[in-house]
Design an enzyme around this catalytic site. Structure first.
Site, PDB file in Angstrom:
ATOM      1  N   GLU A  48      47.410  48.008  31.713  1.00 47.70           N
ATOM      2  CA  GLU A  48      47.726  46.548  31.515  1.00 47.70           C
ATOM      3  C   GLU A  48      48.059  45.957  32.715  1.00 47.70           C
ATOM      4  OE1 GLU A  48      46.695  44.586  28.785  1.00 47.70           O
ATOM      5  OE2 GLU A  48      46.285  46.044  27.360  1.00 47.70           O
ATOM      6  N   ASP A  72      43.942  34.822  30.840  1.00 48.40           N
ATOM      7  CA  ASP A  72      43.326  36.081  31.164  1.00 48.40           C
ATOM      8  C   ASP A  72      41.719  35.959  30.895  1.00 48.40           C
ATOM      9  OD1 ASP A  72      42.016  38.605  30.817  1.00 48.40           O
ATOM     10  OD2 ASP A  72      43.656  39.524  29.549  1.00 48.40           O
TER      11      ASP A  72
END
Length: 158
Positions: free
Chosen positions: A25, A34
């Site tokens: 991550e 994102d």
């Protein structure tokens, strides 16, 4: 007992989960849109729930957030595994990493969960790479993540 948490009672298991998930991550202390998740505001180690662009956290806060999220995702993952405590540690962590990334609903409906529930842990590990798409497109980063999760998973299967 589906509500038990192996992460809470096993420090080594929690450390493995944090290393696997956190490593993929990545850490971003300030919320950003994102691009792989259609611009959803994301912060820390991939957290999206309740995040607004510009939110910021310390590294310590992000670590606590990840630990709490992993326990929460673990509970969801356990609900769809027939015998979650029969899953060996490394596959368990790999399944948790996958659940954290794709969501527990998707994990529960996956071939990974179906094969694990049939006791075919090797087959479950080998199904992990199927989850290599975001927005309907194959993503090189997901290919790499799934290969790492699969490798880790298979290390724990006899």
């Amino acid at each position: 007992m589906a509500t038990r948490s192996r992460l809470k009672i096993g420090a080594a298991l929690m450390a493995s989960a944090i290393a696997l998930v956190g490593g993929w991550e990545g850490l971003r202390a300030v919320a950003y849109p994102d691009r792989l998740a259609n611009g959803i505001p994301t912060v820390c180690f991939g957290e999206t729930r309740g995040v607004k662009l510009g939110d910021s956290y310390t590294v310590s806060q992000c670590q606590v957030m990840l630990g709490n999220a992993l326990v929460e995702f673990e509970a969801g993952m356990r609900k769809c595994l027939a015998t979650p405590d029969a899953v060996p540690d490394k596959p368990y962590v790999a399944f948790l990493s996958l659940s954290y990334n794709i969501g527990t609903g998707a994990f529960c409906g996956s071939t990974v969960a179906r094969k694990a529930n049939a006791g075919d842990f090797r087959g479950a590990c080998n199904a992990i790479p199927m989850w290599n798409r975001a927005g309907g497109k194959v993503v090189p980063g997901l290919i790499n993540r799934r290969a790492d999760e699969q490798r880790f998973c298979l290390e724990g299967v006899r």
